[in-house]
Scaffold this motif. Sequence first.
Motif, mmCIF file in Angstrom:
data_model
loop_
_atom_site.group_PDB
_atom_site.id
_atom_site.type_symbol
_atom_site.label_atom_id
_atom_site.label_comp_id
_atom_site.label_asym_id
_atom_site.label_seq_id
_atom_site.Cartn_x
_atom_site.Cartn_y
_atom_site.Cartn_z
ATOM 1 N N LEU A 1 0.826 -1.206 0.000
ATOM 2 C CA LEU A 1 0.000 0.000 0.000
ATOM 3 C C LEU A 1 0.860 1.256 0.000
ATOM 4 O O LEU A 1 0.534 2.246 -0.669
ATOM 5 N N LEU B 1 -6.089 -6.144 5.247
ATOM 6 C CA LEU B 1 -6.080 -4.896 4.483
ATOM 7 C C LEU B 1 -6.503 -3.725 5.360
ATOM 8 O O LEU B 1 -5.883 -2.652 5.327
ATOM 9 N N ILE C 1 -4.374 -0.357 6.377
ATOM 10 C CA ILE C 1 -4.817 0.995 6.017
ATOM 11 C C ILE C 1 -4.931 1.884 7.252
ATOM 12 O O ILE C 1 -4.608 3.079 7.205
#
Length: 305
Positions: free
Chosen positions: A110, A159, A163
């Motif tokens: 990411l 995920l 984040i």
Amino acid sequence: MVSRRGWVLFALMSVLWGIPYLLIKVAVDGVSVPVLVFARTAIGAAVLLPLAWRAGGFGTAVRRHWPALLVFAVVEILGPWALLSDAERRLTSSMTGLLVAAVPIIAVVLGMLVGDAERLGPVRWAGLFIGLVGVGVLAAPHLGGGSAWAIGEVMLVALGYAIAPMIAMRRLGEVPTLQLTAACLAFAALAYTAPAALTWPSSPPDGRVLVALAALGVVCTAIAFIVFFELIREVGTSRGMVFTYVNPAVAVAAGVVFLDEPLNGTILASFALILGGSVLATAHRAPDAGDGVAEVPSVASGGPR
């Protein structure tokens, strides 16, 4: 040099955020997912809100950043805790803990996608590849049937956990950690109040389930956060966050010892690949001032596992 108190806090955190997978596995057999998440967040909020108020209350920093705080709560608590609980209806607690251990690898990917200025050298690229191979080794035998959906849920959890620290660093740096945590838990408890009420068990769950729910809320959430804050104060962020690499081992050991979950070559190989890959993928970090060691990214972002 890490003090004796620092080592004790480190050991406590390794356990406190390594055993939630075991407790979730026990609790989800007796209550619905909304009831489980509500109980954990409500108990955690009940303990931490008075402490946060005593530490300065919810001042302008919280009010100014409430939209980012709500988004953070969704990707760190509301979504992940429900997905984890639902996934553990079909997956073992040890497998779930190992899959979540891929968070540092996802965080690095990411960071690249959003323009992380730090370039990846050969070691970190190798770490990404090794870690992803480990996830594949662990997940491949279970992709048939309902387990594929559960694995997808856990990867969504990973995920979200990757984040959340980005949101915290970019949008919530002014909000004190204790206030941030207490506010997020309170918001999550409110969000799950109605779903929990609609799925409340018609008869009280057995004692094993009640103990698991209480332990999740008090031990793995409220106490864990208090210990986490003390650990960071004692040894700094870089050294303190190393415990995130120990949590998966605790999750696997707890599942094997207390739930008689399998410990086979696939589990051991994937454990070595995922954890080794995570360490390599996150190895090159700028040291904290006065810390003298490479910084380990906040894969837990203060969030419980």
